[in-house]
Motif scaffolding. Sequence first.
Motif, short mmCIF file in Angstrom:
data_model
loop_
_atom_site.label_atom_id
_atom_site.label_comp_id
_atom_site.label_asym_id
_atom_site.label_seq_id
_atom_site.Cartn_x
_atom_site.Cartn_y
_atom_site.Cartn_z
N VAL A 20 -18.52 3.49 -17.14
CA VAL A 20 -18.33 4.69 -16.31
C VAL A 20 -17.07 5.43 -16.74
O VAL A 20 -16.18 4.87 -17.40
N ASP A 21 -17.00 6.71 -16.34
CA ASP A 21 -15.81 7.52 -16.60
C ASP A 21 -14.71 7.22 -15.59
O ASP A 21 -13.54 7.09 -15.93
N ARG A 22 -15.11 7.13 -14.33
CA ARG A 22 -14.16 6.84 -13.24
C ARG A 22 -14.94 6.53 -11.97
O ARG A 22 -16.13 6.82 -11.87
N ILE A 23 -14.23 5.95 -10.99
CA ILE A 23 -14.81 5.71 -9.67
C ILE A 23 -13.79 6.09 -8.61
O ILE A 23 -12.58 6.14 -8.87
N ILE A 24 -14.31 6.36 -7.43
CA ILE A 24 -13.48 6.54 -6.24
C ILE A 24 -14.09 5.63 -5.19
O ILE A 24 -15.29 5.68 -4.95
N ILE A 25 -13.25 4.77 -4.60
CA ILE A 25 -13.75 3.80 -3.62
C ILE A 25 -12.84 3.78 -2.41
O ILE A 25 -11.62 3.95 -2.52
N ARG A 26 -13.46 3.60 -1.23
CA ARG A 26 -12.69 3.51 0.01
C ARG A 26 -12.20 2.09 0.19
O ARG A 26 -12.99 1.14 0.29
N THR A 27 -10.87 1.93 0.22
CA THR A 27 -10.28 0.64 0.53
C THR A 27 -9.82 0.68 1.98
O THR A 27 -9.89 1.72 2.64
N THR A 28 -9.31 -0.43 2.46
CA THR A 28 -8.81 -0.46 3.83
C THR A 28 -7.55 0.40 3.97
O THR A 28 -7.15 0.73 5.09
N GLN A 29 -6.94 0.78 2.84
CA GLN A 29 -5.74 1.62 2.86
C GLN A 29 -6.04 3.08 2.53
O GLN A 29 -5.13 3.89 2.46
#
Length: 133
Positions: A20-29
């Motif tokens: 993949v080129d990049r990811i964005i993920i929701r963490t607890t922070q």
Amino acid sequence: MATFHLKVMTVDRCFYDDEVDRIIIRTTQGDVGILPNHVPYIAAIGIGGLTIIKDGEKRMAAVAGGFVDVSKERTVVLARTCEWADEIDVHRAQEAAERARAVIQQRESARELDLAQAKLKKAVNRIRIAEDK
């Protein structure tokens, strides 16, 4: 453009396994963006979205619980649940949200209230992700 290897695993399947080129993920922070050559990183996953960008194309998934582990070799997401936006049954998610709201209004016990609030948050997240696709 530089890429990195992403593997997303859930309890019952390998959800994604590719460059993949990049990811964005929701963490607890909060939301975290991962790019190639990211520093080693480990975080708990919250209830939110996982955006995977490959060859400039963006694909969204709803994610809840688990961990993200970034190393030099690859990024691994171990998620309790993860589903593509276009696979979400919005009607079922809306029904789950209504059931959770009903339990919250009854205010039975603190434990039931906590569980209902978590279920409501997951259902609302699934609806939001499905509508944003």
